[in-house]
Design an enzyme around this catalytic site. Structure first.
Site, PDB file in Angstrom:
ATOM      1  N   LYS A  19       0.804  -1.228   0.000  1.00 23.16           N
ATOM      2  CA  LYS A  19       0.000   0.000   0.000  1.00 23.16           C
ATOM      3  C   LYS A  19       0.839   1.281   0.000  1.00 23.16           C
ATOM      4  O   LYS A  19       0.382   2.316  -0.482  1.00 23.16           O
ATOM      5  CB  LYS A  19      -0.963   0.007   1.188  1.00 23.16           C
ATOM      6  CG  LYS A  19      -2.096  -1.003   1.063  1.00 23.16           C
ATOM      7  CD  LYS A  19      -3.121  -0.816   2.175  1.00 23.16           C
ATOM      8  CE  LYS A  19      -4.303  -1.745   2.004  1.00 23.16           C
ATOM      9  NZ  LYS A  19      -5.367  -1.501   2.986  1.00 23.16           N
TER      10      LYS A  19
ATOM     11  N   ASP B   4     -10.354   2.937   2.070  1.00 27.02           N
ATOM     12  CA  ASP B   4     -10.552   2.249   3.346  1.00 27.02           C
ATOM     13  C   ASP B   4     -11.359   3.097   4.337  1.00 27.02           C
ATOM     14  O   ASP B   4     -12.336   2.632   4.917  1.00 27.02           O
ATOM     15  CB  ASP B   4      -9.207   1.872   3.964  1.00 27.02           C
ATOM     16  CG  ASP B   4      -8.533   0.714   3.250  1.00 27.02           C
ATOM     17  OD1 ASP B   4      -9.241  -0.108   2.649  1.00 27.02           O
ATOM     18  OD2 ASP B   4      -7.289   0.629   3.292  1.00 27.02           O
TER      19      ASP B   4
END
Length: 285
Positions: free
Chosen positions: A66, A102
């Site tokens: 990420k 997210d």
């Protein structure tokens, strides 16, 4: 031409994203496949270079990539910059933009499934890792009134508390045990488990960060862990008669936002949730 989507990670075999993303594509009749690709840390740059080709709409990213993908992108949006992580890449004619769904997915899941609005509420975040940072930022942007961060390593909790304070939210760092934790839980409107406690095959798969006795019945309880579907933490919440939401919803709702970025159409949320739940159930989760 069949278009390509997918998710990269290392390892990646555990990912449930292809199950619900492909179900959404098929339901809407979109000619695209969603695959999972295991990419080593050394291979991230070469893999992303291949994403610029026509026919690839984009990808999701999971651990440990990420942060590693960021230097290879042409653009990173505000959410991803604040979180320091990218979980979605969109390819626009060879131009790669990075996003983080997210936090927004977490908030949308809570709003749709429980009616929770963070404005003015008191939140208790258990854990201080990457998931906790994203959730804290989402709560701050949602107008949360105050946040307590509880973590075994107090220094890491203090770092997140400082981030909240710098954004104008009253915050406190406390240990993940003892009277301070019990007191924080008793006054919380939202309690979120961002630790790995209760995760299948994890270091403490039968554990819960707090007990039913510490959870007020008026609280909304969310676990970011989604394997198993009913975690020890969620069992404690049920025993306390609190409103509880599992981690699978956050996973699906962040995927919903990614889907809409890639395709430009509304995602069939019910189809995705049903497919994800069935996929997890078939695995015995």
């Amino acid at each position: 031409m069949t278009q390509r989507l997918g998710i990269i990670g290392y390892p990646i075999s555990h990912s449930i994203s292809p199950v619900f993303q492909q179900a959404a594509l098929d339901h809407l009749g979109i000619n695209a496949t969603y695959e999972k690709w295991e990419v080593t840390p050394e291979g991230v740059g070469d893999f992303l270079a291949g994403l610029r080709a026509p026919g690839c709409l984009g990808i999701n990213i999971t651990v440990p990539h990420k942060q590693a993908v960021i230097p290879f992108l042409d653009e990173v949006d505000e959410w991803a910059t604040a979180a320091g992580a990218v979980n979605t890449i969109v390819n626009h004619d060879g131009h790669l933009s990075g996003h983080n769904t997210d936090g927004p997915g977490f908030l949308r899941a809570l709003l749709v499934e429980t009616g929770y609005d963070p404005k003015g509420t008191r939140a208790l975040v258990l854990g201080a890792g990457g998931a906790a940072r994203g959730i804290l930022l989402a709560l701050v942007r949602g107008g949360v009134g105050s946040i307590v961060i509880a973590n075994r390593t107090l220094e890491r909790a203090a770092t997140l508390a400082k981030l909240a304070s710098e954004n104008g939210v009253a915050s406190e760092a406390i240990p993940l045990s003892g009277d301070a934790l019990t007191e924080a839980a008793s006054g919380a409107d939202l309690i979120v488990n961002c630790t790995t406690m209760g995760m299948s095959h994890g270091p403490d798969e039968h554990g819960s960060p707090i007990s039913a006795a510490q959870i007020p019945a008026t609280a909304i309880v969310n676990d970011v862990v989604y394997t198993p579907l009913l975690t020890p933490f969620l069992k404690e919440a049920a025993a306390a008669k609190a409103t509880a939401l599992g981690g699978l919803h956050m996973l699906v709702y962040q995927g919903v936002l990614s889907f809409q970025m890639w395709t430009g159409v509304d995602a069939p949320v019910d189809v995705m949730l049903a497919a994800a739940t069935a996929g997890m159930t078939s695995r015995g989760a």
